[in-house]
Design a protein around this motif. Structure first.
Motif, PDB file in Angstrom:
ATOM      1  N   LEU A  92     -31.679  39.445 -30.914  1.00 32.28           N
ATOM      2  CA  LEU A  92     -31.908  37.727 -30.679  1.00 32.28           C
ATOM      3  C   LEU A  92     -32.297  37.225 -29.443  1.00 32.28           C
ATOM      4  O   LEU A  92     -32.480  35.754 -30.323  1.00 32.28           O
ATOM      5  N   GLU A  93     -32.836  37.411 -28.609  1.00 34.64           N
ATOM      6  CA  GLU A  93     -34.069  36.186 -28.179  1.00 34.64           C
ATOM      7  C   GLU A  93     -34.941  35.981 -29.217  1.00 34.64           C
ATOM      8  O   GLU A  93     -35.360  35.144 -28.470  1.00 34.64           O
ATOM      9  N   ALA A  94     -35.827  36.876 -29.427  1.00 34.84           N
ATOM     10  CA  ALA A  94     -37.266  36.649 -30.809  1.00 34.84           C
ATOM     11  C   ALA A  94     -36.408  35.926 -31.850  1.00 34.84           C
ATOM     12  O   ALA A  94     -36.959  35.011 -32.354  1.00 34.84           O
ATOM     13  N   LEU A  95     -34.803  35.582 -32.055  1.00 36.18           N
ATOM     14  CA  LEU A  95     -35.305  35.681 -33.507  1.00 36.18           C
ATOM     15  C   LEU A  95     -34.133  33.448 -33.088  1.00 36.18           C
ATOM     16  O   LEU A  95     -34.757  33.614 -33.019  1.00 36.18           O
ATOM     17  N   GLY A  96     -33.735  33.790 -31.187  1.00 35.13           N
ATOM     18  CA  GLY A  96     -33.911  32.498 -31.142  1.00 35.13           C
ATOM     19  C   GLY A  96     -34.742  31.718 -30.616  1.00 35.13           C
ATOM     20  O   GLY A  96     -34.650  30.352 -30.866  1.00 35.13           O
ATOM     21  N   ALA A  97     -36.049  32.111 -30.034  1.00 35.86           N
ATOM     22  CA  ALA A  97     -37.010  31.810 -29.494  1.00 35.86           C
ATOM     23  C   ALA A  97     -38.173  31.387 -30.768  1.00 35.86           C
ATOM     24  O   ALA A  97     -39.068  30.245 -30.974  1.00 35.86           O
ATOM     25  N   SER A  98     -37.985  31.832 -31.730  1.00 35.87           N
ATOM     26  CA  SER A  98     -38.981  31.887 -33.371  1.00 35.87           C
ATOM     27  C   SER A  98     -38.632  30.865 -34.136  1.00 35.87           C
ATOM     28  O   SER A  98     -39.563  30.023 -34.554  1.00 35.87           O
ATOM     29  N   ALA A  99     -36.773  30.924 -34.466  1.00 31.66           N
ATOM     30  CA  ALA A  99     -36.279  30.120 -35.343  1.00 31.66           C
ATOM     31  C   ALA A  99     -37.216  28.445 -35.202  1.00 31.66           C
ATOM     32  O   ALA A  99     -36.825  27.667 -35.691  1.00 31.66           O
ATOM     33  N   GLY A 100     -37.050  28.170 -34.020  1.00 33.13           N
ATOM     34  CA  GLY A 100     -37.316  26.888 -33.264  1.00 33.13           C
ATOM     35  C   GLY A 100     -38.371  25.816 -34.177  1.00 33.13           C
ATOM     36  O   GLY A 100     -38.776  25.013 -33.857  1.00 33.13           O
ATOM     37  N   PRO A 136     -29.203  56.597 -28.537  1.00 28.06           N
ATOM     38  CA  PRO A 136     -28.955  54.888 -29.404  1.00 28.06           C
ATOM     39  C   PRO A 136     -27.707  54.927 -29.664  1.00 28.06           C
ATOM     40  O   PRO A 136     -27.088  54.073 -29.965  1.00 28.06           O
ATOM     41  N   GLU A 137     -27.358  56.442 -30.826  1.00 30.17           N
ATOM     42  CA  GLU A 137     -26.083  56.338 -31.511  1.00 30.17           C
ATOM     43  C   GLU A 137     -24.464  54.884 -31.020  1.00 30.17           C
ATOM     44  O   GLU A 137     -23.945  55.391 -31.892  1.00 30.17           O
ATOM     45  N   ALA A 138     -24.559  55.606 -29.505  1.00 21.66           N
ATOM     46  CA  ALA A 138     -23.695  55.036 -28.702  1.00 21.66           C
ATOM     47  C   ALA A 138     -23.726  54.533 -28.753  1.00 21.66           C
ATOM     48  O   ALA A 138     -22.259  53.293 -28.362  1.00 21.66           O
ATOM     49  N   VAL A 139     -24.018  53.154 -29.004  1.00 21.93           N
ATOM     50  CA  VAL A 139     -24.379  51.734 -28.825  1.00 21.93           C
ATOM     51  C   VAL A 139     -23.436  51.355 -29.733  1.00 21.93           C
ATOM     52  O   VAL A 139     -23.810  51.698 -30.747  1.00 21.93           O
ATOM     53  N   GLY A 140     -22.596  51.008 -30.170  1.00 19.56           N
ATOM     54  CA  GLY A 140     -21.700  50.096 -30.998  1.00 19.56           C
ATOM     55  C   GLY A 140     -22.685  49.281 -32.196  1.00 19.56           C
ATOM     56  O   GLY A 140     -23.436  48.571 -31.502  1.00 19.56           O
ATOM     57  N   GLY A 141     -21.643  48.515 -32.828  1.00 19.70           N
ATOM     58  CA  GLY A 141     -22.105  47.865 -34.240  1.00 19.70           C
ATOM     59  C   GLY A 141     -21.203  46.220 -34.346  1.00 19.70           C
ATOM     60  O   GLY A 141     -20.904  46.168 -35.168  1.00 19.70           O
ATOM     61  N   ARG A 142     -20.371  46.399 -33.707  1.00 19.50           N
ATOM     62  CA  ARG A 142     -19.577  44.702 -33.294  1.00 19.50           C
ATOM     63  C   ARG A 142     -20.226  43.575 -33.371  1.00 19.50           C
ATOM     64  O   ARG A 142     -20.337  42.322 -34.252  1.00 19.50           O
ATOM     65  N   TYR A 143     -22.283  43.974 -33.191  1.00 18.65           N
ATOM     66  CA  TYR A 143     -22.399  42.089 -32.818  1.00 18.65           C
ATOM     67  C   TYR A 143     -23.119  42.574 -34.312  1.00 18.65           C
ATOM     68  O   TYR A 143     -22.826  41.379 -34.703  1.00 18.65           O
ATOM     69  N   LEU A 144     -23.760  42.930 -34.957  1.00 25.24           N
ATOM     70  CA  LEU A 144     -23.663  43.186 -35.880  1.00 25.24           C
ATOM     71  C   LEU A 144     -22.754  43.064 -37.246  1.00 25.24           C
ATOM     72  O   LEU A 144     -23.192  42.146 -38.092  1.00 25.24           O
ATOM     73  N   ALA A 145     -21.457  43.397 -36.931  1.00 23.77           N
ATOM     74  CA  ALA A 145     -20.458  43.328 -38.112  1.00 23.77           C
ATOM     75  C   ALA A 145     -20.328  41.816 -37.741  1.00 23.77           C
ATOM     76  O   ALA A 145     -19.996  41.031 -38.822  1.00 23.77           O
ATOM     77  N   SER A 434     -27.891  35.074 -21.913  1.00 28.23           N
ATOM     78  CA  SER A 434     -28.832  35.233 -23.336  1.00 28.23           C
ATOM     79  C   SER A 434     -28.426  35.730 -24.535  1.00 28.23           C
ATOM     80  O   SER A 434     -26.997  36.473 -23.585  1.00 28.23           O
ATOM     81  N   PRO A 435     -28.538  35.476 -25.510  1.00 26.69           N
ATOM     82  CA  PRO A 435     -28.347  35.912 -26.753  1.00 26.69           C
ATOM     83  C   PRO A 435     -28.255  37.656 -26.198  1.00 26.69           C
ATOM     84  O   PRO A 435     -27.049  38.415 -26.824  1.00 26.69           O
ATOM     85  N   LEU A 436     -29.067  38.469 -25.618  1.00 21.37           N
ATOM     86  CA  LEU A 436     -28.934  39.264 -25.623  1.00 21.37           C
ATOM     87  C   LEU A 436     -28.125  40.596 -24.784  1.00 21.37           C
ATOM     88  O   LEU A 436     -27.024  40.744 -25.093  1.00 21.37           O
ATOM     89  N   ASP A 437     -27.599  39.778 -23.879  1.00 14.79           N
ATOM     90  CA  ASP A 437     -26.484  39.755 -22.798  1.00 14.79           C
ATOM     91  C   ASP A 437     -25.322  40.098 -24.069  1.00 14.79           C
ATOM     92  O   ASP A 437     -24.118  40.434 -23.275  1.00 14.79           O
ATOM     93  N   LEU A 438     -24.932  38.665 -25.006  1.00  7.42           N
ATOM     94  CA  LEU A 438     -23.697  39.027 -25.967  1.00  7.42           C
ATOM     95  C   LEU A 438     -23.214  39.972 -26.589  1.00  7.42           C
ATOM     96  O   LEU A 438     -22.507  40.944 -26.798  1.00  7.42           O
ATOM     97  N   ARG A 439     -24.953  40.907 -27.139  1.00 12.35           N
ATOM     98  CA  ARG A 439     -24.973  42.900 -27.199  1.00 12.35           C
ATOM     99  C   ARG A 439     -24.206  43.301 -26.463  1.00 12.35           C
ATOM    100  O   ARG A 439     -23.871  44.077 -26.579  1.00 12.35           O
ATOM    101  N   HIS A 440     -24.909  43.428 -25.143  1.00 16.22           N
ATOM    102  CA  HIS A 440     -24.490  44.012 -24.193  1.00 16.22           C
ATOM    103  C   HIS A 440     -23.385  44.216 -24.306  1.00 16.22           C
ATOM    104  O   HIS A 440     -22.636  44.965 -23.479  1.00 16.22           O
TER     105      HIS A 440
END
Length: 734
Positions: A92-100, A136-145, A434-440
């Motif tokens: 997410l942080e890479a997307l936010g940084a590069s999109a500008g 890694p499979e234990a990480v949820g998919g809520r943000y991507l949904a 940062s947006p990464l905290d949102l995924r966390h």
């Protein structure tokens, strides 16, 4: 199947329609990885290769490619097309940084799995979110949904799905808005006014700083550079600081454009006898430099205590920050730092840049990114919390109007208003959210999200991480320094740094973040929320709670008031905050009590010696604060004569350092009646405990030299002796 020639026609039409309005466009290519990469490659064919940036891997030959971790390198640059390959990891942080970097008429292409499959897709980015022993499979998919839902219905992005018919291209507006003209070097009238404000800081009255705020793409860094370049036509020394050197590359570039023959070096720009020099914030505090002007870029990503010290040190200073940024936020900056500015420099000037430089206002892609990354998330309105007084706080979860509870994260991910309020509060309270905290917080496998709501509005929140619970073999490996299980800060620190081998076997809950709405602070809500968290953790058998943060006396007061006690102070200051991290514990079980007591004993036993070496540059008032519960044994009867001769006679300090050290340590650690003045306390810490030179002590105390420091020490020793019993030990000091 979707033909790639059709993709070219669609994306070309998108760019043409966007260009007419000076907007940017976005397309999401949803399908298999091979199809998405091929479709993106076809879509960028009409664009000049040097105007394309590909974030990810497997880019066609001839295009600039960066890994997501390198995305910050594009800050300040501009491209016509950005390809972001989520298959390489949806950072997410890479997307936010590069999109500008996408300019007006440009296009963002997001390559992603089919939207229905995206939440369950094995995203490589999950490696940054998972913790031991979860796979890694234990990480949820809520943000991507959530992101898939947003992309499917947002008018700012066109979804092109593999194997389906293409959507209709947008109609080209018949009457595009006219752009306001501005003469070079300015792109907007806002930018011209910002440059003038910075020039007034450098040439007008002292102690009247300017504070520039803007969303990304408004030209604030360019304004700093233009102002610096214009000011360097005179032989001035200008400093610029920011969290990272690459963040101020646009400042240097725009400054150089204003000068006839600039000389550019690493972190340096010279013009005749003048210069523009980058210095990191921590270096600027450790080794202050003289300057005619200090520019502070991305100030929201720098802790407020550092900004306050820079504000006090430099009479001519201009701050600049992003309001809605992928790293830090101007909203929290305005709340935290505005009060500091009013207190120290009430003549400060706010300057807001609203007009975009690289695209027109109301840009669809900007709206989409704000929503997807929650860059514009905001806390609840202050008026909605007006009735939350201390009585309502004390009622806690028993009162339907004020509820304290853990949240179901599936429901949280689907409740956009609640999520925006909660994340907006975290952003406003913590300078590096940062947006990464949102995924966390949505997907972390060991995270619990707590909230205090008043009449449905978020008044406070906390993020809790479960840690520890290892077997004896793993605990021994951690104690030996052979293993560092990811995501277990508390047990690892206690075992590897304090030598408590059994610590990783106990279960812990770490308070990662806690935030209370500014409108209801100092009403006990933070302590009430921590108490509810402690009660819940105790019910499920957690042995102890803990937390770690950059230490300040104010934060220590808050946490100690909630029953936490410090057990470790970091040996080195943080690179970003320049503050040392402190770790605090609150036991919940009998095992936790024994662990906390052992940790506390080791901490207090080593602390006086650490202050003479690795911690010798800790500020004296903070050192005294941390020593405050040590309970040192103090001098014995044999020391008494030496102390009297020093305090009331003319015996030199060098003849009795041991006796003075024992008296000072006892006086600083015993809770009680002796009231040292702040200057006496600081003199004891600086010279006796931290063993600094006479010159350094004088500088820190604002004195002219040794004689004045010596007089302070004699007065402090005399005061401690006056309260001491016959054996020479003082009954207490503060």
């Amino acid at each position: 199947m979707t033909d790639h020639s059709d993709v070219i026609r669609l994306t070309t039409a998108l760019r043409q329609a966007a260009a007419v309005c000076d907007h940017r466009c976005g397309a999401l290519l949803a399908g298999s990885r091979a199809w998405g990469q091929a479709a993106a490659g076809a879509a960028i064919e009409p664009v000049a290769p040097d105007q394309v940036l590909w974030i990810g891997d497997a880019a066609p030959a001839g295009y600039r490619t960066l890994a997501p971790a390198q995305a910050r390198q594009v800050l300040g640059s501009e491209v016509d097309a950005l390809v972001f390959d989520a298959w390489a990891g949806f950072d997410l942080e890479a997307l936010g940084a590069s999109a500008g970097a996408v300019r007006a008429g440009g296009m963002l292409l997001l390559i992603a799995p089919p939207l229905a499959d995206w939440p369950r897709w094995p995203d490589p980015e999950r490696r940054r979110i998972t913790v031991h022993p979860h796979p890694p499979e234990a990480v949820g998919g809520r943000y991507l949904a959530r992101l898939a839902r947003i992309a499917a219905c947002d008018p700012g992005v066109v979804v092109v799905a593999e194997g389906t018919a293409l959507p209709e291209p947008p109609a080209v507006p018949a009457n595009p808005p006219a752009a306001a003209a501005e003469s070079p070097p300015f792109r907007t009238a806002d930018q011209r006014l910002a440059v003038a404000a910075i020039e007034r800081v450098a040439t007008g009255h002292r102690r009247r700083p300017a504070v520039l705020t803007a969303d990304r793409g408004r030209g604030k860094s360019a304004a700093l550079g233009i102002a610096a370049g214009r000011l360097l036509h005179q032989p001035r020394q200008i400093l610029v600081t920011a969290p990272r050197l690459e963040a101020v590359e646009p400042v240097f570039r725009h400054a150089a454009e204003q000068l006839p023959e600039p000389e550019r070096g690493h972190a340096l720009l010279r013009s005749g006898a003048g210069s523009l020099t980058f210095v990191p914030p921590d270096e600027l505090l450790r080794h202050p430099r003289e300057a005619d002007l200090l520019l502070v870029d991305e100030a929201a990503a720098i802790p407020t205590p550092i900004l306050e010290r820079l504000l006090a040190r430099y009479a001519r200073i201009a701050f600049s920050t992003t309001i809605h940024g992928y790293e830090g936020t101007g909203r929290g900056f305005a709340l935290r730092f505005g009060r500091v500015l009013e207190r120290i420099t009430p003549g400060w000037r706010p300057v807001q840049l609203e007009t975009p430089v690289r695209w027109a206002a109301d840009d669809p892609l900007e709206r989409l990114l704000f929503r997807a990354l929650l860059l514009d998330a905001a806390p609840a309105p202050e008026e909605a919390l007006a009735g939350l007084d201390r009585a309502a706080v004390d009622a806690g979860s028993g009162d339907d109007e004020c509820r304290l509870e853990p949240l179901d994260r599936d429901r949280l991910a689907g409740d956009e208003p609640l999520l925006r309020q909660l994340f907006g509060l975290l952003v406003s309270a913590h300078y590096r959210t940062s947006p990464l905290d949102l995924r966390h917080l949505l997907d972390g496998p060991n995270i619990t999200v707590w909230v205090a709501r008043y009449r449905g509005q978020v008044a406070a929140t906390a993020l809790i991480a479960r840690e520890g619970g290892f077997d004896a073999a793993m605990a021994h490996a951690v104690w030996m320094g052979e293993r560092r299980p990811r995501g277990h800060l508390l047990p690892e620190t206690l075992a590897a740094h304090l030598g408590l081998e059994a610590a990783p076997c106990l279960t812990a809950a770490r308070v990662m973040r806690i935030a209370v709405h500014p409108a209801v602070q100092r009403r006990g809500l933070g302590h009430r929320l921590l108490a509810a968290i402690a009660a819940s953790a105790q019910e499920v058998g957690v042995d102890y709670l803990g937390t770690s943060f950059g230490v300040t006396p104010e934060l220590l007061d808050f946490w100690e008031g909630a029953g936490y006690r410090p057990v470790r102070l970091g040996a080195r200051p943080g690179a970003a905050s320049t503050a040392r991290s402190v770790l605090l514990l609150r036991p919940l079980s009998a095992r936790g009590e024994r662990l906390a007591a052992a940790a506390r004993g080791r901490f207090l036993g080593e602390l006086p010696h650490q202050f003479a070496d690795p911690l010798r540059d800790v500020e004296p008032h903070l050192a005294a604060r941390l020593l405050g519960a040590g309970g040192a044994s103090g001098p014995d009867a044999a020391d008494h004569g030496d102390l009297v001769a020093f305090a009331r006679g003319r015996r030199p300090f060098e003849d009795s350092p041991g006796a003075i050290w024992r008296l000072a340590l006892a006086g600083l650690t015993a809770p009680g009646q002796v009231r040292l003045t702040p200057a006496e306390r600081d003199a004891l810490v600086l010279k006796v405990i931290q063993k600094r030179s006479w010159g350094e002590c004088a500088e820190q105390l604002g004195l002219t030299g040794r004689a004045q420091v010596d007089a302070l020490l004699r007065a402090a020793v005399a005061r401690l002796l006056s309260a001491a019993p016959a054996d020479g030990r003082p009954s207490g000091a503060a």
